[in-house]
Design a protein around this motif. Structure first.
Motif, PDB file in Angstrom:
ATOM      1  N   GLY A   1       0.814  -1.199   0.000  1.00  0.00           N
ATOM      2  CA  GLY A   1       0.000   0.000   0.000  1.00  0.00           C
ATOM      3  C   GLY A   1       0.849   1.251   0.000  1.00  0.00           C
ATOM      4  N   PRO A   2       0.266   2.368   0.414  1.00  0.00           N
ATOM      5  CA  PRO A   2       0.973   3.654   0.317  1.00  0.00           C
ATOM      6  C   PRO A   2       2.144   3.746   1.287  1.00  0.00           C
ATOM      7  CG  PRO A   2      -1.082   3.901   1.525  1.00  0.00           C
ATOM      8  CD  PRO A   2      -1.084   2.512   0.968  1.00  0.00           C
ATOM      9  N   THR A   3       3.265   4.239   0.779  1.00  0.00           N
ATOM     10  CA  THR A   3       4.405   4.487   1.658  1.00  0.00           C
ATOM     11  C   THR A   3       4.317   5.864   2.307  1.00  0.00           C
ATOM     12  OG1 THR A   3       5.739   5.349  -0.189  1.00  0.00           O
ATOM     13  CG2 THR A   3       5.884   2.987   0.276  1.00  0.00           C
ATOM     14  N   GLY A   4       3.382   6.699   1.831  1.00  0.00           N
ATOM     15  CA  GLY A   4       3.211   8.021   2.425  1.00  0.00           C
ATOM     16  C   GLY A   4       2.813   7.977   3.881  1.00  0.00           C
ATOM     17  N   VAL A   5       2.247   6.848   4.328  1.00  0.00           N
ATOM     18  CA  VAL A   5       1.875   6.746   5.737  1.00  0.00           C
ATOM     19  C   VAL A   5       3.103   6.873   6.633  1.00  0.00           C
ATOM     20  CG1 VAL A   5       2.085   4.210   5.857  1.00  0.00           C
ATOM     21  CG2 VAL A   5       0.479   5.409   7.375  1.00  0.00           C
ATOM     22  N   ILE A   6       4.289   6.562   6.105  1.00  0.00           N
ATOM     23  CA  ILE A   6       5.505   6.678   6.912  1.00  0.00           C
ATOM     24  C   ILE A   6       5.701   8.115   7.384  1.00  0.00           C
ATOM     25  CG2 ILE A   6       8.024   6.429   6.879  1.00  0.00           C
ATOM     26  CD1 ILE A   6       7.632   4.216   4.771  1.00  0.00           C
ATOM     27  N   LEU A   7       5.368   9.071   6.533  1.00  0.00           N
ATOM     28  CA  LEU A   7       5.549  10.477   6.885  1.00  0.00           C
ATOM     29  C   LEU A   7       4.631  10.910   8.024  1.00  0.00           C
ATOM     30  CD1 LEU A   7       5.760  11.920   3.249  1.00  0.00           C
ATOM     31  CD2 LEU A   7       7.636  11.172   4.736  1.00  0.00           C
ATOM     32  N   ARG A   8       3.577  10.114   8.272  1.00  0.00           N
ATOM     33  CA  ARG A   8       2.620  10.462   9.323  1.00  0.00           C
ATOM     34  C   ARG A   8       2.819   9.651  10.597  1.00  0.00           C
ATOM     35  NH1 ARG A   8      -1.026  13.550   6.201  1.00  0.00           N
ATOM     36  NH2 ARG A   8      -1.433  14.556   8.215  1.00  0.00           N
ATOM     37  N   LEU A   9       3.857   8.811  10.628  1.00  0.00           N
ATOM     38  CA  LEU A   9       4.064   7.969  11.807  1.00  0.00           C
ATOM     39  C   LEU A   9       4.168   8.761  13.106  1.00  0.00           C
ATOM     40  CD1 LEU A   9       6.498   5.220  10.430  1.00  0.00           C
ATOM     41  CD2 LEU A   9       4.057   4.995  10.943  1.00  0.00           C
ATOM     42  N   PRO A  10       4.875   9.904  13.140  1.00  0.00           N
ATOM     43  CA  PRO A  10       4.955  10.631  14.414  1.00  0.00           C
ATOM     44  C   PRO A  10       3.584  11.037  14.959  1.00  0.00           C
ATOM     45  CG  PRO A  10       6.660  11.386  12.921  1.00  0.00           C
ATOM     46  CD  PRO A  10       5.758  10.497  12.110  1.00  0.00           C
ATOM     47  N   GLU A  11       2.611  11.264  14.060  1.00  0.00           N
ATOM     48  CA  GLU A  11       1.266  11.645  14.487  1.00  0.00           C
ATOM     49  C   GLU A  11       0.428  10.447  14.920  1.00  0.00           C
ATOM     50  OE1 GLU A  11      -0.683  14.491  11.615  1.00  0.00           O
ATOM     51  OE2 GLU A  11       1.047  13.874  10.423  1.00  0.00           O
ATOM     52  N   LEU A  12       0.711   9.283  14.336  1.00  0.00           N
ATOM     53  CA  LEU A  12      -0.184   8.136  14.461  1.00  0.00           C
ATOM     54  C   LEU A  12       0.259   7.112  15.497  1.00  0.00           C
ATOM     55  CD1 LEU A  12      -0.654   7.503  10.627  1.00  0.00           C
ATOM     56  CD2 LEU A  12      -2.335   8.533  12.170  1.00  0.00           C
ATOM     57  N   ALA A  13       1.558   7.058  15.778  1.00  0.00           N
ATOM     58  CA  ALA A  13       2.107   5.940  16.545  1.00  0.00           C
ATOM     59  C   ALA A  13       2.097   6.193  18.050  1.00  0.00           C
ATOM     60  CB  ALA A  13       3.534   5.660  16.090  1.00  0.00           C
ATOM     61  N   ALA A  14       1.820   5.128  18.789  1.00  0.00           N
ATOM     62  CA  ALA A  14       1.948   5.137  20.244  1.00  0.00           C
ATOM     63  C   ALA A  14       3.422   4.923  20.608  1.00  0.00           C
ATOM     64  CB  ALA A  14       1.087   4.033  20.844  1.00  0.00           C
ATOM     65  N   PRO A  15       3.836   5.257  21.830  1.00  0.00           N
ATOM     66  CA  PRO A  15       5.210   4.950  22.245  1.00  0.00           C
ATOM     67  C   PRO A  15       5.506   3.464  22.082  1.00  0.00           C
ATOM     68  CG  PRO A  15       4.154   6.411  23.825  1.00  0.00           C
ATOM     69  CD  PRO A  15       3.080   5.991  22.873  1.00  0.00           C
ATOM     70  N   GLY A  16       6.670   3.156  21.486  1.00  0.00           N
ATOM     71  CA  GLY A  16       7.047   1.766  21.278  1.00  0.00           C
ATOM     72  C   GLY A  16       6.375   1.093  20.101  1.00  0.00           C
ATOM     73  N   ALA A  17       5.683   1.862  19.254  1.00  0.00           N
ATOM     74  CA  ALA A  17       4.953   1.286  18.118  1.00  0.00           C
ATOM     75  C   ALA A  17       5.908   0.710  17.083  1.00  0.00           C
ATOM     76  CB  ALA A  17       4.057   2.339  17.483  1.00  0.00           C
ATOM     77  N   ARG A  18       5.363  -0.129  16.224  1.00  0.00           N
ATOM     78  CA  ARG A  18       6.104  -0.733  15.124  1.00  0.00           C
ATOM     79  C   ARG A  18       5.382  -0.443  13.803  1.00  0.00           C
ATOM     80  NH1 ARG A  18       9.363  -0.611  18.456  1.00  0.00           N
ATOM     81  NH2 ARG A  18      10.542  -2.341  19.394  1.00  0.00           N
ATOM     82  N   PHE A  19       6.198  -0.387  12.745  1.00  0.00           N
ATOM     83  CA  PHE A  19       5.676  -0.221  11.393  1.00  0.00           C
ATOM     84  C   PHE A  19       6.108  -1.430  10.578  1.00  0.00           C
ATOM     85  CE2 PHE A  19       6.606   1.233   6.971  1.00  0.00           C
ATOM     86  CZ  PHE A  19       5.296   1.444   6.563  1.00  0.00           C
ATOM     87  N   LEU A  20       5.147  -2.036   9.872  1.00  0.00           N
ATOM     88  CA  LEU A  20       5.418  -3.236   9.081  1.00  0.00           C
ATOM     89  C   LEU A  20       4.918  -3.014   7.660  1.00  0.00           C
ATOM     90  CD1 LEU A  20       6.373  -6.214   9.009  1.00  0.00           C
ATOM     91  CD2 LEU A  20       4.055  -6.850   9.722  1.00  0.00           C
ATOM     92  N   TYR A  21       5.802  -3.286   6.697  1.00  0.00           N
ATOM     93  CA  TYR A  21       5.491  -2.998   5.291  1.00  0.00           C
ATOM     94  C   TYR A  21       5.975  -4.137   4.404  1.00  0.00           C
ATOM     95  CZ  TYR A  21       6.141  -0.931   0.645  1.00  0.00           C
ATOM     96  OH  TYR A  21       6.125  -0.694  -0.705  1.00  0.00           O
ATOM     97  N   VAL A  22       5.226  -4.413   3.338  1.00  0.00           N
ATOM     98  CA  VAL A  22       5.711  -5.293   2.278  1.00  0.00           C
ATOM     99  C   VAL A  22       5.446  -4.611   0.945  1.00  0.00           C
ATOM    100  CG1 VAL A  22       3.547  -6.647   2.219  1.00  0.00           C
ATOM    101  CG2 VAL A  22       5.634  -7.584   1.224  1.00  0.00           C
ATOM    102  N   GLY A  23       6.487  -4.564   0.108  1.00  0.00           N
ATOM    103  CA  GLY A  23       6.393  -3.926  -1.197  1.00  0.00           C
ATOM    104  C   GLY A  23       6.604  -4.916  -2.322  1.00  0.00           C
ATOM    105  N   PRO A  24       6.286  -4.524  -3.572  1.00  0.00           N
ATOM    106  CA  PRO A  24       6.232  -5.462  -4.694  1.00  0.00           C
ATOM    107  C   PRO A  24       7.541  -5.705  -5.420  1.00  0.00           C
ATOM    108  CG  PRO A  24       5.442  -3.328  -5.401  1.00  0.00           C
ATOM    109  CD  PRO A  24       5.761  -3.200  -3.935  1.00  0.00           C
ATOM    110  N   ARG A  25       8.646  -5.168  -4.913  1.00  0.00           N
ATOM    111  CA  ARG A  25       9.957  -5.380  -5.542  1.00  0.00           C
ATOM    112  C   ARG A  25      10.995  -5.584  -4.448  1.00  0.00           C
ATOM    113  NH1 ARG A  25       7.368  -1.614  -8.819  1.00  0.00           N
ATOM    114  NH2 ARG A  25       7.318  -2.168 -11.048  1.00  0.00           N
ATOM    115  N   LEU A  26      12.184  -6.027  -4.838  1.00  0.00           N
ATOM    116  CA  LEU A  26      13.226  -6.265  -3.846  1.00  0.00           C
ATOM    117  C   LEU A  26      13.752  -4.974  -3.243  1.00  0.00           C
ATOM    118  CD1 LEU A  26      15.338  -9.142  -5.454  1.00  0.00           C
ATOM    119  CD2 LEU A  26      13.531  -9.297  -3.739  1.00  0.00           C
ATOM    120  N   GLU A  27      13.589  -3.879  -3.943  1.00  0.00           N
ATOM    121  CA  GLU A  27      14.027  -2.581  -3.427  1.00  0.00           C
ATOM    122  C   GLU A  27      12.875  -1.589  -3.551  1.00  0.00           C
ATOM    123  OE1 GLU A  27      16.890  -2.147  -2.002  1.00  0.00           O
ATOM    124  OE2 GLU A  27      17.875  -4.008  -2.616  1.00  0.00           O
TER     125      GLU A  27
END
Length: 218
Positions: free
Chosen positions: A120-146
């Protein structure tokens, strides 16, 4: 004129014609599904106290599959047609129409302990400081090796890479129509001509690739 791949209109057509965000070509894999690593990492971090935010939820397959294992599962997508299907497929989850830009809707303000994005969208990464609780994790899978913007954006918001996995599995497109559809989906139109050059009785071989990232706040 055909819809531009990955445009809002294109996703809406997938919803109407395929019943969701699904690969519209037949494929055969010579090994495990390359997204199994993402599935295992996700399931291992769920629990009754875990609040999950899913970016780009499509028709809700992850909310339907994993949502009952979380304390709260909230998801968003920018395509109304997909969200309509998601609400039917995963009635226990919460869904919101959003494109990841502008003010975060009230339903998505969290905070969340786990933020996930499956192709899905990688733009959510830019909003992590607003969305995440202390100690939160972000997990992503993309369609290419890089997917270079993922580690770049994580560094930009001060999050650390806790793990990276690059998975490649031999796959086959059994017909020229399947190969052409895959090339259009992956925006690799120049590769269409490979069918005549490389196809075998089984079809045309290619690599199904995935890039999986787990990150946490510094």
């Amino acid at each position: 004129m055909p819809d531009r791949p990955h445009s809002r209109e294109w996703y809406a057509r997938l919803a109407r014609e395929l019943g969701g965000y699904r690969h519209p070509w037949t494929r055969e894999l010579d090994g495990p599904d390359p997204e199994r690593t993402f599935d295992e990492l996700l399931q291992g971090r769920l629990g009754p106290e875990v609040r999950v935010l899913e970016a780009g939820c499509g028709h809700g397959p992850d909310a339907a599959r994993f949502g009952s294992e979380a304390g709260r599962w909230v998801a968003y997508d920018r395509v109304p047609e997909l969200l309509e299907q998601a609400r039917i497929n995963a009635p226990q989850a919460e869904f919101c129409l959003w494109d990841g830009k502008g003010t975060v809707p009230g339903a998505l303000r969290g905070p969340f302990d786990l933020i996930v994005s499956r192709r899905g969208p990688t733009g959510v990464i830019l909003r992590l400081p607003e969305l995440a609780a202390p100690g939160a994790r972000f997990l992503y899978v993309g369609p290419r090796l890089e997917v270079p913007q993922v580690p770049e954006r994580l560094r930009g918001v001060g999050w650390d890479l806790l793990g990276e996995w690059r998975i490649s599995v031999q796959a086959w497109a059994p017909t020229p129509e399947d190969w052409a559809t895959r090339c259009a989906w992956m925006e690799e139109e120049a590769r269409r001509g490979e069918w005549k050059q490389r196809a075998t009785p089984r079809g045309l071989s290619y690599r199904e690739e995935r890039y999986v990232v787990l990150a946490g706040a510094s």
